[in-house]
Scaffold this active site. Structure first.
Site, short mmCIF file in Angstrom:
data_model
loop_
_atom_site.label_atom_id
_atom_site.label_comp_id
_atom_site.label_asym_id
_atom_site.label_seq_id
_atom_site.Cartn_x
_atom_site.Cartn_y
_atom_site.Cartn_z
N HIS A 90 0.85 -1.20 0.00
CA HIS A 90 0.00 0.00 0.00
C HIS A 90 0.88 1.24 0.00
CE1 HIS A 90 0.50 0.97 4.35
NE2 HIS A 90 0.46 -0.33 4.55
N ASP A 92 -0.47 4.37 0.80
CA ASP A 92 -0.93 5.37 1.77
C ASP A 92 -0.17 5.17 3.08
OD1 ASP A 92 -2.50 2.93 2.31
OD2 ASP A 92 -3.48 4.15 3.83
N GLU A 156 -5.19 1.62 3.13
CA GLU A 156 -5.03 0.54 4.11
C GLU A 156 -4.98 1.09 5.53
OE1 GLU A 156 -3.20 -2.25 6.85
OE2 GLU A 156 -2.34 -0.34 6.20
N GLU A 157 -4.25 2.19 5.73
CA GLU A 157 -4.07 2.72 7.08
C GLU A 157 -5.36 3.28 7.66
OE1 GLU A 157 -1.60 2.01 8.62
OE2 GLU A 157 0.23 2.07 7.44
N HIS A 423 4.27 3.76 12.25
CA HIS A 423 3.18 4.52 12.88
C HIS A 423 3.69 5.51 13.93
CE1 HIS A 423 -0.29 1.53 11.79
NE2 HIS A 423 0.61 1.62 10.82
#
Length: 451
Positions: A90, A92, A156-157, A423
């Site tokens: 992904h 994003d 996805e996030e 993150h």
């Protein structure tokens, strides 16, 4: 790295990989368009599409998914009669959080102490580059021996399910014999690992209202019901004295069988402050891979700076609940919502809203694809054998693909080892891991084709 043509090719491509990751990290592609411009995500999607087209992919397309984001698809045909492998990543990313907390700017890939720093460097723009490196290495050494589909997700996030819904509506698009999800990570740098389980997740927003408006705490405090205090009590009810998650009706005593996580190593990986204890019971692996875990992600209430002496009329919180394989995420959501409502004190008005959900995942590690990957990793990581680990995070697409294509084998690898700090501020990727995993993926595709 042991000497072989594929490894030598990947090594020669690493400067190009760094340039490409620099370009891709520069896009502020957070799929929350209230915070970040949509154009940043669209720019990253076009970058991925252009990269696939440059590698000879056919049918390259920007897929408009139901959540308002774009996923990128491409198809690279292999020899007639070959198997089909889907490669996932992904583009994003999570928001950078406090940009002042970054040693270097989050959207500028920066080399420091042997690692490349930047938001998405490991999770998961590095995964996009990993797939490109593996395919380029094969093309330079006899060709790609399988049909390859690539899908790069754009949300996805956020957990908003756009690609899952798109795949369900177009079930032929992502069909494959084997699926490689490039969004996991090694247990530690240098230890080749496949992720065999993922916890599912649900996101619930809770709001508590007690008054028509805020009141002077001197005039009304002590009798007027404080919504923020009520919310604090509700949130506290989600944990036992030892910090274990306690949602009414949700079992939390499962055990993890497999690779164990040394407690002291976990403390170091998690950067737990000296003297602060870990929460929960059982082994660390039990707690992070096999049991539910609740986290309060945010609270809407007055900040300390500028706060007034007021009894609060309303307060909100966003709660994440991770659930292990064997627990239905939809049922866990209902239990969480019922718990929040049952534990709201003083007859306060409470409302809950589910804003995201994904099911847990368990892989079939006895499949031929796992042997092909084990053999590949043994070459890419000399002297090391492939390990199986769980992952506390969630990749909702895994279950969607498993349901759509029950015959498909699904493997999870990637660059998100503990030092990557995904993150968090100062996310980074190990270029050595990028190199070794790209070699492993290339050799896997070759082994799988021959199997």
């Amino acid at each position: 790295m042991s000497s072989n043509p594929v490894a030598e090719t990947v090594a020669s491509l690493m400067p190009r990989a760094k340039e490409e990751l620099t370009e891709l990290v520069a896009f502020r592609s957070v799929a929350d368009f209230d915070q970040f411009p949509r154009s940043e995500s669209e720019g990253a999607a076009r970058w991925v599409a252009d990269a696939l087209a440059a590698e000879g992919f056919q049918d390259v397309a920007l897929l408009d998914t139901p959540d308002g984001t774009q996923s990128v698809y491409g198809y690279l045909p292999g020899p007639e009669g070959a198997k089909t492998v889907l490669l996932y990543a992904h583009y994003d990313v999570q928001p950078p959080l406090d940009e002042a907390g970054w040693t270097t700017p989050p959207f500028e890939l920066t080399e420091r102490d042997g690692r490349w720093y930047g938001r998405g460097a490991a999770d998961c723009k590095g995964g996009v580059v990993m797939h490109l490196l593996a395919l380029r290495a094969l093309k330079a050494n006899g060709g790609v021996p399988v049909h390859v589909k690539v899908i790069a997700e754009g949300s996805e996030e956020q957990g908003t399910g756009g690609l899952e819904r798109y795949a369900e509506a177009h079930p032929d698009l992502l069909e494959a014999d084997t699926i490689v999800i490039g969004d996991a990570g090694n247990f530690r740098v240098g230890l080749p690992t496949v992720t065999s389980t993922l916890r599912g997740m649900t996101l619930v927003r809770v709001r508590i209202d007690t008054l028509a408006g805020n009141l002077h705490s001197g005039q009304f405090g002590g009798a007027a019901p404080d919504a923020l205090a009520a919310l604090i009590r509700v949130l506290d009810s989600l944990r036992a004295e030892d910090g274990s998650t306690t949602v009414d009706g949700l079992t939390g005593d499962s055990a993890w069988e497999g690779l164990q996580y040394d407690e002291e190593r976990f403390r170091q990986d998690a950067k737990v402050l000296d003297g602060v204890g870990l929460i929960g019971s059982g082994t660390v692996a039990d707690r992070i891979w096999a049991r539910p875990a609740v986290t309060v992600l945010g609270i809407d209430c007055p900040p300390v700076v500028g706060a007034t002496p007021s009894v609060q009329a309303s307060a909100r919180a966003l709660i994440s609940l991770r659930v292990p394989p064997g627990v239905d995420a939809a049922e866990a959501t209902k239990l969480l919502q019922a718990h929040l409502e049952a534990h709201t004190p003083w007859g306060a008005r409470v409302s809950t809203e589910q804003i995201g959900q994904g099911q847990a995942f368990r892989a079939d590690t006895t499949s031929p694809a796992y042997q092909a990957m084990a053999d590949a990793m043994a070459v890419a990581y000399p002297g090391q054998q492939m390990q199986y680990a769980g992952q506390g995070g969630s990749i909702p697409l895994c279950n969607t693909l498993a349901a759509l294509y029950p015959h498909a084998e699904i493997l999870l690898i990637g660059l998100s080892e503990p030092k990557a700090q995904i993150h968090a501020v100062n996310e980074s990727v190990s270029p050595e891991e990028l190199e070794r995993l790209s070699v492993a993926e290339a050799l896997f595709l070759r082994n799988y084709a021959a199997g």
